[in-house]
Design an enzyme around this catalytic site. Structure first.
Site, PDB file in Angstrom:
ATOM      1  N   ASP A  23       0.958  -0.864   0.009  1.00  0.00           N
ATOM      2  CA  ASP A  23       0.251  -0.108  -0.789  1.00  0.00           C
ATOM      3  C   ASP A  23       1.573   1.048   0.211  1.00  0.00           C
ATOM      4  O   ASP A  23       1.787   1.420   0.251  1.00  0.00           O
ATOM      5  CB  ASP A  23      -0.952  -0.278   1.033  1.00  0.00           C
ATOM      6  CG  ASP A  23      -2.195  -1.106   1.202  1.00  0.00           C
ATOM      7  OD1 ASP A  23      -2.156  -1.679   0.162  1.00  0.00           O
ATOM      8  OD2 ASP A  23      -2.675  -0.592   1.870  1.00  0.00           O
ATOM      9  N   ASP A  24       0.335   2.322  -0.367  1.00  0.00           N
ATOM     10  CA  ASP A  24       0.773   3.632  -0.280  1.00  0.00           C
ATOM     11  C   ASP A  24       1.996   4.004  -1.257  1.00  0.00           C
ATOM     12  O   ASP A  24       2.408   4.818  -0.806  1.00  0.00           O
ATOM     13  CB  ASP A  24       1.756   3.708   0.832  1.00  0.00           C
ATOM     14  CG  ASP A  24      -0.038   3.534   2.107  1.00  0.00           C
ATOM     15  OD1 ASP A  24      -0.869   3.926   1.960  1.00  0.00           O
ATOM     16  OD2 ASP A  24       0.925   3.685   3.682  1.00  0.00           O
ATOM     17  N   HIS A  74       3.618  -2.287   3.522  1.00  0.00           N
ATOM     18  CA  HIS A  74       3.657  -0.537   2.996  1.00  0.00           C
ATOM     19  C   HIS A  74       4.713  -0.452   2.470  1.00  0.00           C
ATOM     20  O   HIS A  74       6.094  -1.504   2.663  1.00  0.00           O
ATOM     21  CB  HIS A  74       2.912   0.035   4.038  1.00  0.00           C
ATOM     22  CG  HIS A  74       1.915  -0.010   5.143  1.00  0.00           C
ATOM     23  ND1 HIS A  74       1.125  -1.346   5.233  1.00  0.00           N
ATOM     24  CD2 HIS A  74       0.472   0.594   4.569  1.00  0.00           C
ATOM     25  CE1 HIS A  74       0.298  -1.156   5.982  1.00  0.00           C
ATOM     26  NE2 HIS A  74       0.033   0.407   6.059  1.00  0.00           N
TER      27      HIS A  74
END
Length: 386
Positions: free
Chosen positions: A192-193, A344
């Protein structure tokens, strides 16, 4: 863009090795069936040519002829009747018997829960003539009710057959992907991100371990790291949407705002890669913020929302020990049939990733990207059961 498409095709062949072969083999055996002027639409299983004989899923063909089909539980046989004619399909013996005394062995089989039998024998038993039209190709059963000659049939159904073939290809491809997933131990690595300054390092590690992942990206980062985004796609990884703001107070103000953030993210992805996606992961996961109205909104837009079932907890502090991340993953993976691992794009995750991949490899997992056509995993268990 051609380069991206080529790499995506290669990744499908690598991670679905039997699919590429079987898919082409099934396509080579496909044939369309027409009864007089009716093109039959099939489901689940399709007509196919084996050793020069055309076999058909019997139910759909019988219905097109106006025949009755009955299943006898006691004998495990199918009875097909029309007017005064009758055919018996003995499933255990793989035998076809007509009321005219014709007995054919080893000509009945089950494919994808559909009973298959020889087209020509059944058609002729019920008074139909049979012809084959190479263009298509088409096998046609016709009686005195036929209005078109064979030469007209292909041109009449040409556009419809093109659409039907697209449906067949999609069905075959999805079935073989599902069979692949059932045959092997599959795990999904997700990030993610991103993209970020760490993405390229993550890609190098993934390549070293022959693994592919799914990257849920933010709109502004897609724009700012456009070359990295292209590389993620070119190397056969999947890309999903993570929105724009990543701010709970903003993105969850209303369903329309959440959808507009995903659409804006998708627009950014298209600007960079030329492609859009249906994969989304909402910030901080779907519970508790994705209430029913939110879920209905993303479904209407055609998005497939993915959560996770293994939380590495690599974002609980600015720097989480790689050893802790690894232990979190190992402990939770052991309790999952198909691990979907949340990571992440962080320095500590980069450091932990080699050990995570080593562990998954040792446990026999194949690491593939999420497929936009498969059923998603959501914290809302009923979301994709509707």
């Amino acid at each position: 863009m051609k380069k991206i498409a080529l790499f995506l095709m290669i990744s499908i062949i690598v991670f679905f090795p039997n699919e590429s072969y079987g898919h082409q083999e099934d396509l080579n055996k496909l044939i369309f069936i027409v009864v007089n002027e009716q093109l039959i639409a099939f489901e689940d299983a399709y007509p196919e040519v084996k050793d020069g004989t055309t076999y058909i899923p019997i139910r759909f063909f019988a219905e097109a002829m106006g025949a009755d089909v009955k299943w006898d539980n006691e004998s495990n046989s199918v009875y097909i009747t029309k007017d005064e004619g009758e055919i018996i399909l003995d499933i255990p013996l793989k035998t076809l018997i007509t009321d005219g005394g014709i007995i054919m062995t080893d000509c009945v089989y089950v494919k994808h829960n559909r009973i298959m039998a020889p087209f020509k024998v059944i058609a002729k038993c019920f008074g139909y003539d049979v012809s084959y039209i190479p263009a298509g190709p088409i096998a046609r059963a016709k009686n005195n009710n036929a209005r078109m000659v064979d030469e007209e049939v292909y041109f009449h159904f040409q556009d419809t057959m093109t659409k039907e073939k697209e449906k067949m290809i999609l069905t075959i491809r999805n079935r073989e992907k599902e069979e692949f997933r059932l045959r092997y131990k599959i795990a999904y690595i997700t990030f993610d991100d991103g993209p970020s300054i760490y993405t390229e390092r993550l890609l190098k590690i993934l390549e070293q371990y022959h693994a592919k992942a799914t990257f849920f990206m933010l709109a502004d980062r897609i724009t700012n790291y456009s070359e990295i985004v292209k590389k993620v796609a070119e190397e056969g990884n999947a890309i999903g949407l993570h929105g724009v703001t990543h701010d709970v107070k903003k993105i969850y103000r209303s369903p329309s705002i959440l959808v507009s953030e995903m659409n804006a993210c998708n627009d950014a992805l298209q600007m960079v890669t030329g492609m859009k996606t249906t994969l989304i992961r909402v910030p901080y996961g779907s519970k508790p913020h994705m209430t029913e109205k939110f879920r209905e909104a993303v479904l209407r837009e055609g998005y497939k929302m993915w959560d996770w079932n293994v939380d590495s907890k690599d974002s609980e502090a600015d720097y989480v020990s790689p050893a802790v991340i690894l232990e979190n993953v190992k402990e939770q993976v052991a309790r999952r049939n198909v691990p979907i691992i949340l990571l992440h794009e962080r320095q500590s995750t980069v450091e932990a990733l080699p050990k995570i991949l080593e562990h998954l490899n040792q446990e026999g997992y194949i690491l593939i990207p999420i497929d936009g056509e498969q059923k998603p995993y959501s914290f809302w268990k009923d979301m994709y059961e509707r």
